[in-house]
Design an enzyme around this catalytic site. Structure first.
Site, PDB file in Angstrom:
ATOM      1  N   LYS A 197       0.833  -1.209   0.000  1.00 48.60           N
ATOM      2  CA  LYS A 197       0.000   0.000   0.000  1.00 48.60           C
ATOM      3  C   LYS A 197       0.869   1.262   0.000  1.00 48.60           C
ATOM      4  O   LYS A 197       0.607   2.210  -0.725  1.00 48.60           O
ATOM      5  CB  LYS A 197      -0.912   0.043   1.243  1.00 48.60           C
ATOM      6  CG  LYS A 197      -1.877  -1.120   1.355  1.00 48.60           C
ATOM      7  CD  LYS A 197      -2.897  -0.884   2.471  1.00 48.60           C
ATOM      8  CE  LYS A 197      -2.297  -0.803   3.866  1.00 48.60           C
ATOM      9  NZ  LYS A 197      -1.863  -2.116   4.404  1.00 48.60           N
TER      10      LYS A 197
ATOM     11  N   ARG B 234      -9.833   1.359   8.132  1.00 49.29           N
ATOM     12  CA  ARG B 234      -9.531  -0.047   8.369  1.00 49.29           C
ATOM     13  C   ARG B 234     -10.755  -0.798   8.859  1.00 49.29           C
ATOM     14  O   ARG B 234     -10.715  -2.028   8.967  1.00 49.29           O
ATOM     15  CB  ARG B 234      -8.448  -0.161   9.423  1.00 49.29           C
ATOM     16  CG  ARG B 234      -7.038  -0.403   8.890  1.00 49.29           C
ATOM     17  CD  ARG B 234      -6.196  -0.766  10.059  1.00 49.29           C
ATOM     18  NE  ARG B 234      -4.857  -1.216   9.877  1.00 49.29           N
ATOM     19  CZ  ARG B 234      -3.823  -0.558   9.408  1.00 49.29           C
ATOM     20  NH1 ARG B 234      -3.965   0.631   8.908  1.00 49.29           N
ATOM     21  NH2 ARG B 234      -2.628  -1.085   9.421  1.00 49.29           N
TER      22      ARG B 234
ATOM     23  N   ARG C  93      11.384  -6.493   5.697  1.00 48.82           N
ATOM     24  CA  ARG C  93      11.228  -5.059   5.424  1.00 48.82           C
ATOM     25  C   ARG C  93      12.158  -4.233   6.320  1.00 48.82           C
ATOM     26  O   ARG C  93      12.326  -4.514   7.488  1.00 48.82           O
ATOM     27  CB  ARG C  93       9.770  -4.664   5.686  1.00 48.82           C
ATOM     28  CG  ARG C  93       9.488  -3.184   5.561  1.00 48.82           C
ATOM     29  CD  ARG C  93       8.038  -2.919   5.235  1.00 48.82           C
ATOM     30  NE  ARG C  93       7.158  -3.009   6.383  1.00 48.82           N
ATOM     31  CZ  ARG C  93       5.842  -2.864   6.313  1.00 48.82           C
ATOM     32  NH1 ARG C  93       5.264  -2.655   5.142  1.00 48.82           N
ATOM     33  NH2 ARG C  93       5.100  -2.962   7.382  1.00 48.82           N
TER      34      ARG C  93
ATOM     35  N   ARG D 126      10.943  -1.880  11.772  1.00 48.55           N
ATOM     36  CA  ARG D 126       9.907  -1.329  12.641  1.00 48.55           C
ATOM     37  C   ARG D 126       9.631  -2.299  13.771  1.00 48.55           C
ATOM     38  O   ARG D 126       9.589  -3.508  13.561  1.00 48.55           O
ATOM     39  CB  ARG D 126       8.634  -1.128  11.814  1.00 48.55           C
ATOM     40  CG  ARG D 126       8.354   0.315  11.491  1.00 48.55           C
ATOM     41  CD  ARG D 126       7.253   0.455  10.481  1.00 48.55           C
ATOM     42  NE  ARG D 126       6.033  -0.249  10.833  1.00 48.55           N
ATOM     43  CZ  ARG D 126       4.972  -0.326  10.040  1.00 48.55           C
ATOM     44  NH1 ARG D 126       4.993   0.236   8.850  1.00 48.55           N
ATOM     45  NH2 ARG D 126       3.900  -0.971  10.420  1.00 48.55           N
TER      46      ARG D 126
ATOM     47  N   ARG E  75      -1.161  -8.750  13.590  1.00 51.19           N
ATOM     48  CA  ARG E  75      -1.676  -7.722  12.683  1.00 51.19           C
ATOM     49  C   ARG E  75      -2.490  -8.351  11.555  1.00 51.19           C
ATOM     50  O   ARG E  75      -3.492  -7.787  11.115  1.00 51.19           O
ATOM     51  CB  ARG E  75      -0.512  -6.894  12.120  1.00 51.19           C
ATOM     52  CG  ARG E  75      -0.025  -5.839  13.102  1.00 51.19           C
ATOM     53  CD  ARG E  75       1.360  -5.349  12.767  1.00 51.19           C
ATOM     54  NE  ARG E  75       1.448  -4.676  11.494  1.00 51.19           N
ATOM     55  CZ  ARG E  75       2.596  -4.519  10.821  1.00 51.19           C
ATOM     56  NH1 ARG E  75       3.724  -4.981  11.314  1.00 51.19           N
ATOM     57  NH2 ARG E  75       2.607  -3.894   9.673  1.00 51.19           N
TER      58      ARG E  75
HETATM   59  P1  ADP Z   1       0.661  -1.826   8.107  1.00 53.98           P
HETATM   60  O1  ADP Z   1      -0.274  -1.450   7.023  1.00 53.98           O
HETATM   61  O2  ADP Z   1       1.978  -2.240   7.558  1.00 53.98           O
HETATM   62  O3  ADP Z   1       0.063  -2.688   9.154  1.00 53.98           O
HETATM   63  P2  ADP Z   1       0.558   0.796   9.294  1.00 53.98           P
HETATM   64  O4  ADP Z   1       1.754   1.656   9.375  1.00 53.98           O
HETATM   65  O5  ADP Z   1      -0.533   1.151   8.356  1.00 53.98           O
HETATM   66  O6  ADP Z   1       1.109  -0.636   8.998  1.00 53.98           O
HETATM   67  O7  ADP Z   1      -0.105   0.661  10.757  1.00 53.98           O
HETATM   68  C1  ADP Z   1       0.653   0.358  11.887  1.00 53.98           C
HETATM   69  C2  ADP Z   1      -0.254   0.279  13.108  1.00 53.98           C
HETATM   70  O8  ADP Z   1      -0.905   1.542  13.314  1.00 53.98           O
HETATM   71  C3  ADP Z   1      -1.388  -0.725  13.030  1.00 53.98           C
HETATM   72  O9  ADP Z   1      -0.948  -2.010  13.401  1.00 53.98           O
HETATM   73  C4  ADP Z   1      -2.389  -0.132  14.026  1.00 53.98           C
HETATM   74  O10 ADP Z   1      -1.979  -0.381  15.357  1.00 53.98           O
HETATM   75  C5  ADP Z   1      -2.234   1.348  13.799  1.00 53.98           C
HETATM   76  N1  ADP Z   1      -3.175   1.842  12.766  1.00 53.98           N
HETATM   77  C6  ADP Z   1      -2.843   2.362  11.545  1.00 53.98           C
HETATM   78  N2  ADP Z   1      -3.949   2.745  10.873  1.00 53.98           N
HETATM   79  C7  ADP Z   1      -5.006   2.463  11.665  1.00 53.98           C
HETATM   80  C8  ADP Z   1      -6.407   2.618  11.533  1.00 53.98           C
HETATM   81  N3  ADP Z   1      -6.960   3.139  10.419  1.00 53.98           N
HETATM   82  N4  ADP Z   1      -7.189   2.204  12.561  1.00 53.98           N
HETATM   83  C9  ADP Z   1      -6.670   1.690  13.685  1.00 53.98           C
HETATM   84  N5  ADP Z   1      -5.349   1.511  13.877  1.00 53.98           N
HETATM   85  C10 ADP Z   1      -4.522   1.880  12.882  1.00 53.98           C
END
Ligand code: ADP
Ligand code: ZN
Length: 222
Positions: free
Chosen positions: A13, A88, A127, A162, A173
């Site tokens: 993404k 999400r 990653r 990370r 996740r």
């Molecule tokens: P990835 O898509 O690789 O899981 P992100 O950087 O998008 O990683 O998200 C990392 C963390 O941030 C998620 O595991 C969650 O804890 C939090 N997070 C990100 N976006 C949202 C969202 N829209 N709603 C709830 N938690 C979120």
């Protein structure tokens, strides 16, 4: 144009969103990046966010909607935005629609990236990220290794993994992702804005390939 990027963690993404941002001149907004910034700069809210993130759990909707909502008010959101990591959940998607409708906007396209879980795990554990806030380049030791071992090609910073990219947290996740993915995908399917794209060994498509194709398609519609 408002574009939503859907898909499990590690499906590309961020990479594909970054290509669209550069080629189409539409700002990319990543909820994960917003939260990581808060964790660094804000003791109170940051601590709360870190609690969820470090466990691979979703940050509560209320907080997500507030922080991403604020970001959407900023002046660089002129031609729209590419939303990466938000929404999400179906509830977040509804809240996003409310936010956008204030400016007579709506989600024009939801790009759903899919990749088998075992490939997700393999990808994420390989990653590495540039910790420099102005850069933030993402690498993969298999597909996109840095030229100099452990160093960012663009800015020379020392690359890091990370915290939540460790294998145990990745599995959590993924579980969390699957618990809300269907409702979200259906939400956009019902609005007739869903585009499904399969990546990985099934189709041999890389994020770069997909990015290029999407840019051509979208340029024709802008
Ligand atoms: P990835 O898509 O690789 O899981 P992100 O950087 O998008 O990683 O998200 C990392 C963390 O941030 C998620 O595991 C969650 O804890 C939090 N997070 C990100 N976006 C949202 C969202 N829209 N709603 C709830 N938690 C979120
Ligand atoms: Zn860098």
């Amino acid at each position: 144009m408002f574009i939503v990027m859907l898909g499990a963690p590690g499906t590309g993404k961020g990479t594909i969103g970054g290509i669209l941002e550069k080629e189409l001149g539409i700002v990319r907004i990543s909820s994960g990046d917003i939260f990581r910034t808060y964790v660094k700069k804000d003791k109170e809210i940051g601590k709360k966010i870190e609690d969820y993130m470090s466990k691979g759990l979703l940050v509560p909707d209320e907080l997500v909607v507030q922080l991403v909502g604020n970001r959407l008010q900023e002046s660089d959101v002129i031609n729209g935005a590419i939303l990466d990591g938000f929404p999400r959940t179906e509830n977040q998607a509804k809240e996003l629609d409310k936010l956008l409708s204030k400016g007579n906007n709506k989600v024009n396209l939801a790009i759903n990236l899919s990749l088998p879980d075992n490939e997700v795990i393999a990808r994420i554990s390989r990653r590495r990220c540039c910790p420099n806030k102005e850069c933030g380049e993402i690498y993969n030791l298999d597909f996109k290794p840095p030229i100099r071992d452990g160093l960012c090609d663009k800015c020379g910073s020392k690359l890091v993994q990370r915290q939540d990219d460790k294998e145990e947290t990745i599995k959590r996740r993924l579980e969390v992702y699957h618990s809300t993915a269907d409702e979200l995908i259906n939400y956009y399917k019902n609005q007739n804005v869903l585009k499904n794209i399969k990546l990985g060994s099934e189709t041999n498509l890389t994020s770069n390939d997909v990015g290029k194709v999407l840019v051509e398609e979208l340029k024709a519609t802008i």
